[in-house]
Design a protein around this motif. Structure first.
Motif, PDB file in Angstrom:
ATOM      1  N   GLY A 113       0.802  -1.217   0.000  1.00 57.65           N
ATOM      2  CA  GLY A 113       0.000   0.000   0.000  1.00 57.65           C
ATOM      3  C   GLY A 113       0.835   1.266   0.000  1.00 57.65           C
ATOM      4  N   VAL A 114       1.796   1.344   0.900  1.00 58.64           N
ATOM      5  CA  VAL A 114       2.637   2.546   0.986  1.00 58.64           C
ATOM      6  C   VAL A 114       3.466   2.699  -0.280  1.00 58.64           C
ATOM      7  CG1 VAL A 114       4.537   3.654   2.220  1.00 58.64           C
ATOM      8  CG2 VAL A 114       2.700   2.549   3.506  1.00 58.64           C
ATOM      9  N   GLY A 115       4.057   1.607  -0.740  1.00 53.90           N
ATOM     10  CA  GLY A 115       4.880   1.665  -1.948  1.00 53.90           C
ATOM     11  C   GLY A 115       4.089   2.096  -3.162  1.00 53.90           C
ATOM     12  N   ASP A 116       2.891   1.525  -3.341  1.00 58.62           N
ATOM     13  CA  ASP A 116       2.065   1.888  -4.492  1.00 58.62           C
ATOM     14  C   ASP A 116       1.600   3.341  -4.412  1.00 58.62           C
ATOM     15  OD1 ASP A 116       2.189  -0.362  -6.011  1.00 58.62           O
ATOM     16  OD2 ASP A 116       0.327  -1.239  -5.309  1.00 58.62           O
ATOM     17  N   LEU A 117       1.303   3.806  -3.206  1.00 54.18           N
ATOM     18  CA  LEU A 117       0.871   5.192  -3.055  1.00 54.18           C
ATOM     19  C   LEU A 117       1.986   6.155  -3.475  1.00 54.18           C
ATOM     20  CD1 LEU A 117      -1.285   7.199  -2.158  1.00 54.18           C
ATOM     21  CD2 LEU A 117      -0.347   7.061   0.157  1.00 54.18           C
ATOM     22  N   VAL A 118       3.197   5.890  -3.003  1.00 52.80           N
ATOM     23  CA  VAL A 118       4.330   6.757  -3.355  1.00 52.80           C
ATOM     24  C   VAL A 118       4.612   6.682  -4.859  1.00 52.80           C
ATOM     25  CG1 VAL A 118       6.787   7.191  -3.004  1.00 52.80           C
ATOM     26  CG2 VAL A 118       5.340   6.580  -1.052  1.00 52.80           C
ATOM     27  N   ALA A 119       4.594   5.472  -5.418  1.00 56.63           N
ATOM     28  CA  ALA A 119       4.854   5.308  -6.855  1.00 56.63           C
ATOM     29  C   ALA A 119       3.784   6.009  -7.689  1.00 56.63           C
ATOM     30  CB  ALA A 119       4.919   3.830  -7.211  1.00 56.63           C
ATOM     31  N   GLY A 120       2.532   5.888  -7.268  1.00 55.78           N
ATOM     32  CA  GLY A 120       1.456   6.533  -8.002  1.00 55.78           C
ATOM     33  C   GLY A 120       1.551   8.049  -7.965  1.00 55.78           C
ATOM     34  N   LEU A 121       1.879   8.586  -6.787  1.00 55.65           N
ATOM     35  CA  LEU A 121       2.034  10.044  -6.668  1.00 55.65           C
ATOM     36  C   LEU A 121       3.252  10.530  -7.457  1.00 55.65           C
ATOM     37  CD1 LEU A 121       1.182  10.496  -2.875  1.00 55.65           C
ATOM     38  CD2 LEU A 121      -0.228  11.162  -4.837  1.00 55.65           C
ATOM     39  N   TYR A 122       4.285   9.723  -7.471  1.00 53.76           N
ATOM     40  CA  TYR A 122       5.489  10.035  -8.242  1.00 53.76           C
ATOM     41  C   TYR A 122       5.136  10.120  -9.735  1.00 53.76           C
ATOM     42  CZ  TYR A 122      10.610   9.752  -9.098  1.00 53.76           C
ATOM     43  OH  TYR A 122      11.910   9.996  -9.446  1.00 53.76           O
ATOM     44  N   ALA A 123       4.359   9.137 -10.219  1.00 49.88           N
ATOM     45  CA  ALA A 123       3.938   9.147 -11.621  1.00 49.88           C
ATOM     46  C   ALA A 123       3.074  10.369 -11.914  1.00 49.88           C
ATOM     47  CB  ALA A 123       3.168   7.861 -11.938  1.00 49.88           C
ATOM     48  N   TRP A 124       2.234  10.726 -10.966  1.00 47.80           N
ATOM     49  CA  TRP A 124       1.375  11.909 -11.133  1.00 47.80           C
ATOM     50  C   TRP A 124       2.231  13.165 -11.271  1.00 47.80           C
ATOM     51  CZ3 TRP A 124      -3.963  12.180  -8.441  1.00 47.80           C
ATOM     52  CH2 TRP A 124      -4.653  13.304  -8.867  1.00 47.80           C
ATOM     53  N   LYS A 125       3.269  13.251 -10.445  1.00 49.05           N
ATOM     54  CA  LYS A 125       4.168  14.402 -10.514  1.00 49.05           C
ATOM     55  C   LYS A 125       4.812  14.512 -11.891  1.00 49.05           C
ATOM     56  CE  LYS A 125       8.455  16.280  -8.577  1.00 49.05           C
ATOM     57  NZ  LYS A 125       9.560  16.056  -7.620  1.00 49.05           N
ATOM     58  N   LEU A 126       5.259  13.378 -12.435  1.00 49.28           N
ATOM     59  CA  LEU A 126       5.883  13.396 -13.761  1.00 49.28           C
ATOM     60  C   LEU A 126       4.861  13.715 -14.851  1.00 49.28           C
ATOM     61  CD1 LEU A 126       8.365  10.382 -13.608  1.00 49.28           C
ATOM     62  CD2 LEU A 126       8.822  12.808 -13.204  1.00 49.28           C
TER      63      LEU A 126
END
Length: 220
Positions: A113-126
Motif C-alpha cells: 500500500g505505501v509503496g504503491d501510493l508513493v509510486a502513483g504520486l510520483y507518476a502523477w508528478k511526472l
C-alpha cells in the motif's frame, strides 16, 4: 549491435493503440468475470502466484519478440508508460481499506500500500512536469523496486498459503495482482529497454520526445 525498429505510419500507430486497449480490456474483463464466478477462490494459492508471473511475462515477451511493438513504444515515448502508473494510487487505497479491516496480512498490505501510493504520486508528478530521460530512469528504478517488494511479499504469503491472502482472489482486489501487476511489471521492463536503446542511438535516431509526438499529432 542494436537492430533498427520499423518506422510506423500514423494509421499503424493508431491501430496498435486500439489493439492494445482492446486486449487490456478483454484481459481485465476476463479476470473480473472469473473472479465473480469464484474461480480464483477455488484455485490453490500457488496457482494464483503462477498466474501473476504469467501476467508479467506474456506482455513483456510480446514486446521483446516483436520489432513492431518496439517501434510502437519508440513512437509514443516513455510518457504513457510512466503516467500509466497513476493507477497505483487507487490500488494503494484498496490495500489500506482491506488491510485495516484485517483481511490481508499486515506486512503485505503495509509494504504494498505505501509503496504503491508513493509510486502513483510520483507518476502523477511526472505527468504534470516535463521529465527528461534521467527523471524517467529514476521513476522506473523506484517503481520497479517497490514492485519487486510488493510482488515478492505477496507471492511469499501466497505460497505460504496464509488464509488472509484469499482476499486477493475476490473483486475488486483481484484486478491488482492478475491485471495491474502484469501491466506495471511489463511497462517497467519495457521502459528500461527503451532507455537502454536511447543511449545507444545517435541523437538523430533517438525516439521522439512527448513534445515532438504532440507536434506530430497536431500536424495529422
Amino acid at each position: 549491435m542494436t537492430i533498427a525498429t520499423p518506422t510506423l505510419s500514423p494509421p499503424d500507430t493508431r491501430g496498435i493503440t486500439i489493439a492494445l486497449f482492446l486486449t487490456g480490456s478483454v484481459w481485465a474483463l476476463a479476470v473480473a468475470v472469473l473472479a465473480d464466478r469464484g474461480v480464483f477462490l477455488a484455485m490453490p494459492m500457488p496457482a494464483i502466484a503462477l498466474l501473476v508471473a504469467v501476467g508479467i511475462l506474456v506482455p513483456t515477451a510480446a514486446y521483446f519478440f516483436s520489432r513492431r511493438l518496439q517501434g510502437y513504444i519508440e513512437e509514443i515515448g516513455l510518457y504513457p508508460l510512466t503516467v500509466l502508473h497513476i493507477w497505483r494510487i487507487p490500488a494503494a487505497l484498496a490495500f489500506f481499506v482491506y488491510g485495516l479491516a484485517g483481511q490481508l496480512p499486515t506486512l503485505f498490505w503495509v509494504l504494498a500500500g505505501v509503496g504503491d501510493l508513493v509510486a502513483g504520486l510520483y507518476a502523477w508528478k511526472l505527468a504534470v512536469s516535463k521529465p527528461d530521460a534521467a527523471a524517467y530512469l529514476r521513476f522506473h528504478l523506484f517503481g520497479f523496486s517497490d514492485f519487486l517488494v510488493a510482488v515478492g511479499t505477496g507471492l511469499t504469503f501466497t505460497l505460504l498459503q496464509d488464509p488472509k491472502m484469499a482476499t486477493i482472489g475476490v473483486l475488486p482486489l483481484v484486478l491488482i495482482p492478475l491485471f495491474g501487476v502484469g501491466i506495471s511489471g511489463a511497462t517497467h521492463l519495457i521502459a528500461f529497454d527503451q532507455l537502454r536503446r536511447s543511449r545507444r542511438l545517435p541523437s538523430s535516431a533517438m525516439p521522439p520526445t512527448e513534445h515532438q509526438s504532440a507536434m506530430r499529432s497536431g500536424r495529422r
